[in-house]
Write a protein that holds these residues in place. Structure first.
Motif, PDB file in Angstrom:
ATOM      1  N   ALA A  15       0.840  -1.204   0.000  1.00 10.25           N
ATOM      2  CA  ALA A  15       0.000   0.000   0.000  1.00 10.25           C
ATOM      3  C   ALA A  15       0.872   1.251   0.000  1.00 10.25           C
ATOM      4  O   ALA A  15       2.013   1.235   0.460  1.00 10.25           O
ATOM      5  N   VAL A  17       1.386   4.893   1.459  1.00 13.41           N
ATOM      6  CA  VAL A  17       0.905   5.706   2.585  1.00 13.41           C
ATOM      7  C   VAL A  17       1.093   7.192   2.309  1.00 13.41           C
ATOM      8  O   VAL A  17       2.074   7.611   1.694  1.00 13.41           O
ATOM      9  N   VAL A  19       0.737  11.109   4.244  1.00 11.39           N
ATOM     10  CA  VAL A  19       0.580  11.829   5.500  1.00 11.39           C
ATOM     11  C   VAL A  19      -0.621  12.763   5.362  1.00 11.39           C
ATOM     12  O   VAL A  19      -0.836  13.348   4.300  1.00 11.39           O
ATOM     13  N   VAL A  26      -0.964   9.484   9.669  1.00 10.98           N
ATOM     14  CA  VAL A  26      -0.960   8.889   8.342  1.00 10.98           C
ATOM     15  C   VAL A  26      -2.409   8.619   7.961  1.00 10.98           C
ATOM     16  O   VAL A  26      -3.204   8.172   8.790  1.00 10.98           O
ATOM     17  N   LEU A  28      -5.111   6.575   6.774  1.00  9.36           N
ATOM     18  CA  LEU A  28      -5.299   5.142   6.537  1.00  9.36           C
ATOM     19  C   LEU A  28      -6.678   4.833   5.958  1.00  9.36           C
ATOM     20  O   LEU A  28      -7.025   3.662   5.785  1.00  9.36           O
TER      21      LEU A  28
END
Ligand SMILES: Cc1cc2nc3c(=O)[nH]c(=O)nc-3n(C[C@H](O)[C@H](O)[C@H](O)COP(=O)(O)OP(=O)(O)OC[C@H]3O[C@@H](n4cnc5c(N)ncnc54)[C@H](O)[C@@H]3O)c2cc1C
Ligand SMILES: Nc1ncnc2c1ncn2[C@@H]1O[C@H](COP(=O)(O)O)[C@@H](O)[C@H]1O
Lengths: 249, 314
Positions: A15, A17, A19, A26, A28
């Protein structure tokens, strides 16, 4: 012999990521979560030890949100027998995780605990060593080979210049490296069976351990991105650029 | 502020990583003592004493410390910890093995892989395979820190610290060293090399590493690295692996041959000054970070490169 394997639910290794815009964490949302890849290897190793007759039962523990039940099911599909889900919101630090695991271990009395060498979200590489310290047990980190011999375990560890082999007295802690094994692909019958294996639920607060974070996260940021440079047409042009433009050879 | 730096060595030579971690320790402010634990390792203590800004070198020379086993080593560090405000070690395999055990015994949360010191209690560190930089402030009185050594310069020489022998503490005796297999190499060491050439799955065999990568490494005086795929397939030894779970490197020049550029590999090379990619797939992700990309079959490009380098070095 009983083996305990702590498994963490983390962002999937493939995945991407990002910010959050305000740097507070992060993002999600909608990101695929999976069992930490090193923990999958730990479960596979425990399963192989059981298949060889060195172990009788494999218990997995995951500390995290209610959804962490999914990673326990992943562990069951490989071969773990039962699970403990310790529910708590927010990320706990390795020191707090190690304290909860210690409490779990004092009840379960496993002879061997196999952890991943690091969780690929925070890349801490601490929990196993901390747990070993708190319990006063011997530790072998970055394992690439594990053999049980009576009341001892022989472990080959990956170290900077090569390998080291050590022998630990049980009970002991092992953290595993990628090379320890390649986890099996769980077949459908195992996945079906995994749904029926028992999960005991508890809350992080029920252990009476101090979970107060020691670190304050002030900010998260993405590092400056490297930009794609240029494509060269030939080896000659490449060497010319390295000599005369970059000055590195 | 008083800091204890835990050194990393092979009983003969102090590691580069220790000299770099010293720069981090110094930037915390205050005095730095260095502890050397090992067997027959006085020479290492002498090397440490010559590094600038070391106040004292503490030398624990005993059988128990010969192979850096975590249990006796952590017990020693904990016994020394009281007067120190910070305990620091490089993020080498031994630092990462020992320091979290020390931290737990001191009831401190370790800060792993510090890449920058913003204040004596505030640090930057990479997380998520280097895709995110976290700034953290510790509230622990004592700090326990491992250092991402590629982010710090080597400390200068010219020091004249005193060397004090210290006594070993009781060894819990729960672990025992059996054997080790270290790959001696005449080549530069990956984590401190100025030039690195790495091969990926595309190399197809151990023999091809020797045939296609070695000649270029010879000519450039480079260290050799590998992707995880190459290591897993047995084309290269495990200690050549570069990446999130291998070595973090920061050479002036990194040449990736037949490596696709997975994020876990890129995590290890983000701090390279110049990245060169040689890959036959023009869409390989490695080209998104390469300063110079050559779309080519490595089986023709590498021999050509070796030949041209041979010409210019002749
Ligand atoms: C938890 C975790 C940790 C990991 N840690 C690491 C790590 O530390 N380091 C690491 O490297 N990986 C790591 N990985 C693995 C990583 O995700 C990739 O699988 C790996 O880096 C791929 O290696 P590769 O680029 O050699 O192989 P591939 O991805 O298969 O790429 C081979 C490349 O070679 C090119 N090629 C093929 N033939 C030729 C030719 N004749 N000439 C030129 N080019 C050619 C292809 O176009 C392709 O781009 C990790 C994975 C996980 C899940
Ligand atoms: N929240 C958690 N729940 C279960 N196991 C964990 C948790 N956090 C860490 N671990 C275990 O500790 C290992 C190392 O994690 P870390 O120290 O965070 O890098 C992981 O691979 C897991 O085996």
């Amino acid at each position: 012999m009983k083996i305990l394997v702590p498994v963490k639910r983390v962002v999937d290794a493939n995945a991407h990521v990002r910010v959050k815009a305000d740097g507070s964490g992060v993002d999600l949302s909608g990101v695929k979560m999976s069992i930490n890849p090193f923990d999958e290897i730990a479960v596979e190793e425990a399963t192989r030890l059981k298949e060889k007759g060195s172990a009788a039962e494999i218990v997995c523990v995951s500390i995290g949100p209610a959804e962490a039940a999914e990673v326990l099911r992943s562990a069951f599909a490989i071969g773990a027998d039962r699970g403990q889900l310790v529910i708590g919101e927010g990320d706990l630090e390795p020191l707090a995780v190690a304290k909860i695991l210690k409490a779990v271990i004092e009840k379960e009395n496993p002879q061997l605990v196999i952890l991943g060498k690091q969780a690929i979200d925070y890349d801490n590489d601490q929990t196993g060593q901390m747990l070993a310290g708190l319990l006063g047990w011997p530790q072998a980190t970055f394992a690439s080979n594990v053999t049980i011999e009576g009341d001892q375990v022989q472990v080959t560890r990956e170290v900077d210049g090569g390998h080291q082999t050590v022998r630990l007295r049980l009970p002991a802690i092992i953290t595993c490296d990628l090379r320890l094994n390649t986890p099996r692909f769980a077949a459908l019958p195992s996945i079906m069976k995994a749904k029926k294996k028992p999960i005991e639920q508890k809350s992080v607060d029920s252990y009476g351990v101090d979970l107060k974070p020691r670190l304050q996260v002030l900010k998260l940021a993405e590092p400056p991105r490297r930009k794609a440079g240029i494509k060269v047409k030939s080896v000659t042009e490449l060497l010319d650029k390295l000599r005369n433009e970059a000055g590195v050879i | 502020m008083k800091t204890l730096l835990v050194s990393d060595h092979d009983n003969k030579t102090l590691s580069e990583a220790t000299a770099k971690a010293l720069s981090c320790a110094v930037s915390l402010g205050g005095e730095v003592d260095v502890v050397i634990a090992g067997k027959g390792c006085r020479a290492v203590a002498e090397q440490a004493a010559q590094l600038s800004s070391v106040a004292r070198v503490l030398l624990a020379d005993a059988d128990a410390y010969e192979h850096v086993l975590a249990e006796p080593f952590a017990a020693l560090i904990v016994s020394l910890a009281a007067p120190y405000d910070a305990i620091v070690a490089p993020s080498t395999s031994s630092g990462r093995n020992i320091l979290p055990r020390v931290a737990a015994l001191l009831d401190v949360m370790q800060i792993s892989d510090v890449s920058r010191v913003l204040a004596p209690d505030t640090f930057e560190r990479p997380i998520y395979a280097g895709n995110v930089i976290e700034t953290v402030r510790t509230t622990d009185k004592k700090k326990v820190i491992t250092v991402r050594t590629t982010a710090f310069p080597r400390a200068a020489g010219g020091g004249t610290a005193s060397i004090e022998s210290i006594r070993a503490v009781a060894d819990p005796g729960t672990s025992q060293f059996e054997s080790e297999e270290l790959h001696a190499s005449a080549r530069a060491e990956l984590t401190s090399a100025r030039i690195i050439i790495s091969g990926g799955r595309a190399l197809q065999s151990r023999e091809n590493f020797t045939k296609y990568i070695d000649p270029i490494a010879d000519k450039l005086g480079a260290a050799i690295g590998a992707s995880r795929a190459a290591v897993d397939a047995g084309y290269a030894p495990n200690d050549w692996q570069v990446g999130q779970t291998g070595k973090i490197v920061a050479p002036d020049l990194y040449i990736a041959a037949g490596i696709s550029g997975a994020i876990q590999h890129l995590a290890g090379i983000k701090d390279a000054k110049i990245i060169v990619a040689i890959n036959k797939d023009p869409d390989a992700p490695i080209f998104q970070v390469a300063d110079y990309g050559l779309v080519a079959d490595l089986y023709t490009a590498l021999p050509e490169m070796a030949a041209e380098l041979a010409k210019s070095h002749a």
